[in-house]
Motif scaffolding. Structure first.
Motif, short mmCIF file in Angstrom:
data_model
loop_
_atom_site.label_atom_id
_atom_site.label_comp_id
_atom_site.label_asym_id
_atom_site.label_seq_id
_atom_site.Cartn_x
_atom_site.Cartn_y
_atom_site.Cartn_z
N LEU A 153 63.11 127.75 102.77
CA LEU A 153 61.88 126.88 101.72
C LEU A 153 62.14 125.85 101.72
O LEU A 153 63.29 125.13 101.82
N TRP A 154 60.99 124.96 101.49
CA TRP A 154 61.25 123.49 101.00
C TRP A 154 61.90 123.44 99.85
O TRP A 154 61.80 124.47 99.03
N ALA A 155 62.18 122.29 99.59
CA ALA A 155 62.74 121.73 98.18
C ALA A 155 62.21 120.52 97.55
O ALA A 155 61.88 119.59 98.37
N GLY A 156 61.81 120.77 96.33
CA GLY A 156 60.77 119.80 95.76
C GLY A 156 61.34 119.27 94.43
O GLY A 156 62.27 120.11 93.73
N THR A 157 61.08 118.40 93.84
CA THR A 157 61.52 117.99 92.41
C THR A 157 60.18 117.30 91.64
O THR A 157 59.44 116.67 92.26
N SER A 158 60.26 117.24 90.42
CA SER A 158 59.52 116.55 89.57
C SER A 158 60.08 116.41 88.07
O SER A 158 61.07 116.98 87.81
N VAL A 159 59.44 115.38 87.34
CA VAL A 159 60.02 115.04 86.19
C VAL A 159 59.04 114.89 85.12
O VAL A 159 57.89 114.62 85.32
N LEU A 160 59.21 115.82 84.04
CA LEU A 160 58.27 115.83 82.89
C LEU A 160 58.51 114.67 81.92
O LEU A 160 59.86 114.62 81.21
N ILE A 161 57.83 113.83 81.64
CA ILE A 161 57.82 112.75 80.77
C ILE A 161 56.72 112.82 79.70
O ILE A 161 55.51 113.00 79.98
N THR A 162 57.15 112.62 78.42
CA THR A 162 55.98 112.50 77.27
C THR A 162 56.21 111.09 76.59
O THR A 162 57.31 110.67 76.63
N ASP A 163 55.37 110.93 75.94
CA ASP A 163 55.20 109.88 74.85
C ASP A 163 55.62 110.28 73.51
O ASP A 163 55.65 111.54 73.20
N GLU A 164 55.50 109.43 72.72
CA GLU A 164 55.92 109.68 71.32
C GLU A 164 55.14 110.61 70.50
O GLU A 164 55.12 111.40 69.41
N ARG A 165 53.87 110.84 71.01
CA ARG A 165 52.91 111.60 70.42
C ARG A 165 52.99 113.06 71.20
O ARG A 165 52.26 114.05 70.91
#
Length: 367
Positions: free
Chosen positions: A29-41
């Motif tokens: 399988l392919w391998a991927g990555t992502s990043v979850l970022i939020t602001d103060e709200r």
């Protein structure tokens, strides 16, 4: 010639190294990555890109001989101009080969995609974002409920599942096409799939001025372990604290309102309350009162006479509860008042832990 036993073959059967390698490559399988970022709200950072119509979380393909965490950190440098460690996983998603409607020529075999926690960014961190000259056209922070409208269906499911996992604090969640294989109460309720009520109203620790009409009395009802009772709407996943609006039988007594509403909504009872303060509305002569009290009893979940629905009752730390609301900067002052009252009530500060659904019959002493 060296031979290697096939993991799927009988013990007497063996394969050459070349055959074994070809077998494993055929299932790669392919391998991927992502990043979850939020602001103060609590809004989620998404990127608009020049090569597709839907938005993405920061991230991309994992390069050869690169770990998913290294790939996530590299993508943040390339896409946002930010250098930071990426060391906390939120989700691992098995993306099936037929889930993306990928072109046949791409020969998409499926993917294992890791979602990492990029944290909560303040205004200075957001101002430091540097978008590259190509590929990323813009970034913005959006309400979680907007993700299904802006991202691909699988991408939105994955992002919301990862966000719930971050709030839930139970470690990374395992997904299949964005859906948890072991859903938590936040997943089952669909928390954050509808827009959180936005109440950026100033919080005041003093009594409400007499010229303001009391239109709401809500309570932070704290269990013995310091967690608060939170109600989730069964059809929308929307979260609220127990309490409600005054009615004539309350005789203009906000505590009568709170006792009645808490009993009707959640079959809960509470001990001697402490007044926290009130929220004022710049546009209306209204006051919304807030109390804190020890949760003393919880009966079977009732049907709320005001809505005809039965709320899902959960215990969450006050900090987790705020992540389910959009109360803006004034929420910091309210949270401080909650903890001051909690200490005054002799209730310990809750450790960060999973959000817990309360069963039909609950012995509060075991919490």
């Amino acid at each position: 010639m060296t031979t290697t036993p096939s993991p799927d073959a009988p013990p007497s059967t063996s394969m050459t190294d070349e055959e074994y390698g070809a077998l494993r490559a055929s299932a790669a399988l392919w391998a991927g990555t992502s990043v979850l970022i939020t602001d103060e709200r609590g809004r989620v950072l998404i990127q608009r890109v020049d090569y597709r119509t839907t938005c993405l979380l920061p991230g991309g393909a994992v390069d050869a001989n690169e770990s998913p965490a290294q790939g996530a950190a590299r993508e943040l440098r390339e896409e946002l101009g930010v250098t930071m460690a990426v060391d906390r996983g939120l989700a691992v998603d098995w993306v099936s080969a037929d889930s993306l409607n990928a072109p046949a020529d791409m020969r998409f075999p499926g993917e294992i995609l890791h979602v990492y926690d990029g944290g909560t960014w303040n205004d200075a961190q957001i101002a430091a974002i540097q978008v590259p000259d190509r590929e990323i056209t813009s970034v913005e922070f959006v309400e979680p409920a907007r993700l299904p409208d802006l991202m691909s269906p699988g991408g939105a499911r994955r992002a919301l599942s990862a966000l719930r996992a971050r709030i839930n604090s139970a470690g990374p969640t395992l997904l299949e096409d964005g859906v948890p294989i072991a859903p938590t109460v936040l997943d089952r309720a669909g928390a954050l799939r509808t827009a959180r009520a936005r109440h950026h109203l100033p919080f005041h620790t003093g009594l409400a001025p007499e010229h303001l009409q009391v239109v709401q009395a809500w309570g932070w009802l704290l269990g013995p372990d310091g967690r608060a009772l939170v109600l989730l709407e069964p059809d929308t996943g929307a979260a609220c604290l127990p309490g409600g609006t005054p009615e004539p039988q309350d005789r203009d007594n906000p505590l009568d309102t709170l006792h009645r509403e808490v009993l009707e909504e959640s079959a809960a009872e509470f001990g001697e309350p402490l007044f926290l303060g009130h929220l004022s509305d710049p546009d209306k002569p209204y006051a919304r009162l807030r109390y804190a009290a020890p949760l003393t009893r919880l009966g079977p979940p009732p049907v709320d006479p005001a809505t005809g629905r039965t709320h899902i009752r959960v215990l969450a730390t006050p900090e987790q509860a705020l992540e389910l609301f959009d109360w803006g900067p004034p929420a910091v002052d309210q949270l401080a008042a909650v903890h001051q009252a909690r200490a005054g009530l002799g209730i310990p500060r809750a450790a960060r832990q999973s959000v817990t659904e309360l069963p039909d019959a609950t012995n509060l002493t075991t919490l």
